[in-house]
Design a protein around this motif. Structure first.
Motif, PDB file in Angstrom:
ATOM      1  N   TYR A 149      45.954  37.103  31.204  1.00  0.00           N
ATOM      2  CA  TYR A 149      45.332  38.417  31.395  1.00  0.00           C
ATOM      3  C   TYR A 149      45.960  39.451  30.463  1.00  0.00           C
ATOM      4  N   LEU A 153      35.803  48.486  27.111  1.00  0.00           N
ATOM      5  CA  LEU A 153      36.165  49.008  28.430  1.00  0.00           C
ATOM      6  C   LEU A 153      35.530  48.170  29.541  1.00  0.00           C
ATOM      7  N   ALA A 154      34.275  47.780  29.333  1.00  0.00           N
ATOM      8  CA  ALA A 154      33.606  46.932  30.320  1.00  0.00           C
ATOM      9  C   ALA A 154      34.282  45.569  30.419  1.00  0.00           C
ATOM     10  N   ALA A 180      37.468  44.866  29.956  1.00  0.00           N
ATOM     11  CA  ALA A 180      38.696  45.011  30.743  1.00  0.00           C
ATOM     12  C   ALA A 180      38.374  45.177  32.227  1.00  0.00           C
ATOM     13  N   TYR A 181      37.341  45.950  32.530  1.00  0.00           N
ATOM     14  CA  TYR A 181      36.975  46.183  33.931  1.00  0.00           C
ATOM     15  C   TYR A 181      36.489  44.898  34.598  1.00  0.00           C
ATOM     16  N   PHE A 182      35.609  44.163  33.928  1.00  0.00           N
ATOM     17  CA  PHE A 182      35.072  42.933  34.510  1.00  0.00           C
ATOM     18  C   PHE A 182      36.173  41.891  34.716  1.00  0.00           C
ATOM     19  N   THR A 183      37.136  41.863  33.809  1.00  0.00           N
ATOM     20  CA  THR A 183      38.234  40.905  33.958  1.00  0.00           C
ATOM     21  C   THR A 183      39.112  41.265  35.148  1.00  0.00           C
ATOM     22  N   LYS A 184      39.408  42.536  35.279  1.00  0.00           N
ATOM     23  CA  LYS A 184      40.265  42.973  36.385  1.00  0.00           C
ATOM     24  C   LYS A 184      39.586  42.774  37.732  1.00  0.00           C
ATOM     25  N   ARG A 185      38.271  42.983  37.771  1.00  0.00           N
ATOM     26  CA  ARG A 185      37.520  42.839  39.024  1.00  0.00           C
ATOM     27  C   ARG A 185      36.967  41.435  39.227  1.00  0.00           C
ATOM     28  N   ASN A 210      34.531  39.737  37.649  1.00  0.00           N
ATOM     29  CA  ASN A 210      33.069  39.739  37.671  1.00  0.00           C
ATOM     30  C   ASN A 210      32.570  38.737  36.631  1.00  0.00           C
ATOM     31  N   LYS A 226      43.639  38.590  41.258  1.00  0.00           N
ATOM     32  CA  LYS A 226      43.003  39.893  41.461  1.00  0.00           C
ATOM     33  C   LYS A 226      43.810  40.778  42.402  1.00  0.00           C
ATOM     34  N   VAL A 282      44.542  44.638  41.074  1.00  0.00           N
ATOM     35  CA  VAL A 282      43.909  45.828  41.649  1.00  0.00           C
ATOM     36  C   VAL A 282      44.819  46.530  42.640  1.00  0.00           C
TER      37      VAL A 282
END
Length: 292
Positions: free
Chosen positions: A129, A177-178, A180-185, A187, A258, A262
């Motif tokens: 990650y 940005l998307a 990074a967000y999808f990886t963290k969440r 998705n 996750k 988070v």
């Protein structure tokens, strides 16, 4: 060529400063290692610029841009020592930074152990990650470096490609940005869409790299062919690494990482509930003396 080189050079170190600050804040040694590798790329870039700027000076001399008191030889003799010293100084700084990075790795490893735990597989997932997030940040820099050189030096303002290339900058920021967000969440659907967009970006840079050496377009890229080639090749390699790490991160979804991402970040060291202090082991002494 010369103003573009200097502007990009200054932006590179400002951007690296932000990346290092973010790495220290999040205790991400991988990003600092990435900065060391990026510095090596800058060494190559600055070395390439020596010949490019010499050609630019010759072009200015042929165009009569110099004043009468200043000749081409005098101009080049004044500038050349600084151009040669630049990659040497960056290389020396990179060596020193590598040593500091190793020391930081030893410090941050303990903090990661406290937050992630001693599970080897979980630490490996967290490492992938961190690598992926670092790659996203360097993807942006090398992409932007290529686009700036292309827009300023090669593209014409009346060409539709000029507007499309400028519009690609905010789109790329949104994609990263998307990602990074999808990886963290975690998705998966979003990650698949991002990987498809990566493949589109990869196709674009392969196309541009090929086009630079086609006979019909060689003259347009003459001034910056070497630097654009370096940026295009590095960007292609970074995109390939990003796609590979995106797939690895996606395979790690649902494995428990996750909760660590988070949740609260890496915090400062707190007292261990199981540790003993001097107060715990100190022998209790009566506050008053008793007389038998």
């Amino acid at each position: 060529t010369i103003p573009t080189f200097l502007t990009l050079f200054i932006f590179a170190f400002l951007y690296e400063g932000v990346v290092v600050w973010d790495a220290l804040r999040k205790k991400n040694t991988i990003q600092i290692i990435g900065v060391c590798i990026a510095n090596l790329a800058l060494v190559v870039y600055t070395a390439i610029q020596v010949d490019s700027i010499q050609e630019a000076v010759a072009t200015l001399a042929r165009a009569g841009a110099f004043i009468n008191e200043l000749t081409r030889a005098e101009m080049w003799n004044d500038v050349r020592p600084f151009l040669v010293a630049t990659p040497c100084v960056i290389g020396l700084g990179t060596v020193c930074m590598t040593f500091v990075t190793w020391k930081l790795y030893q410090v941050f490893a303990w903090d990661i152990l406290k937050n992630i735990g001693a599970d080897y597989r979980m630490k490996k997932r967290f490492l992938h990650y961190q690598i992926y997030i670092a790659l996203l940040k360097f993807d942006f820099f090398f992409f932007l470096g290529y686009i700036v050189q292309f827009v300023v030096i090669v593209a014409r303002q009346d060409d539709p490609e000029f507007a499309l290339t400028c519009a690609s900058i905010p789109v790329t920021i949104a994609i990263l940005l998307a990602a990074a967000y999808f990886t963290k969440r975690e998705n998966k659907a979003g990650m698949i869409c991002v990987i498809v967009l990566y493949l589109g970006g990869l196709s674009y840079f392969i196309f541009k790299l090929t086009r630079m050496y086609q006979s019909g377009y060689r003259n347009s890229y003459e001034a910056v062919r070497r630097s654009l080639t370096a940026f295009a090749v590095i960007t292609i390699l970074l995109i390939l690494l990003t796609i590979a790490n995106a797939i690895i991160c996606m395979r790690n979804f649902g494995a428990g990482l996750k909760a660590h991402l988070v949740g609260p970040g890496l915090s400062e060291e707190k007292p261990d509930m199981n540790s003993l202090s001097l107060q715990d082991v100190k022998q209790q002494v009566p506050s008053r003396m008793t007389i038998d």
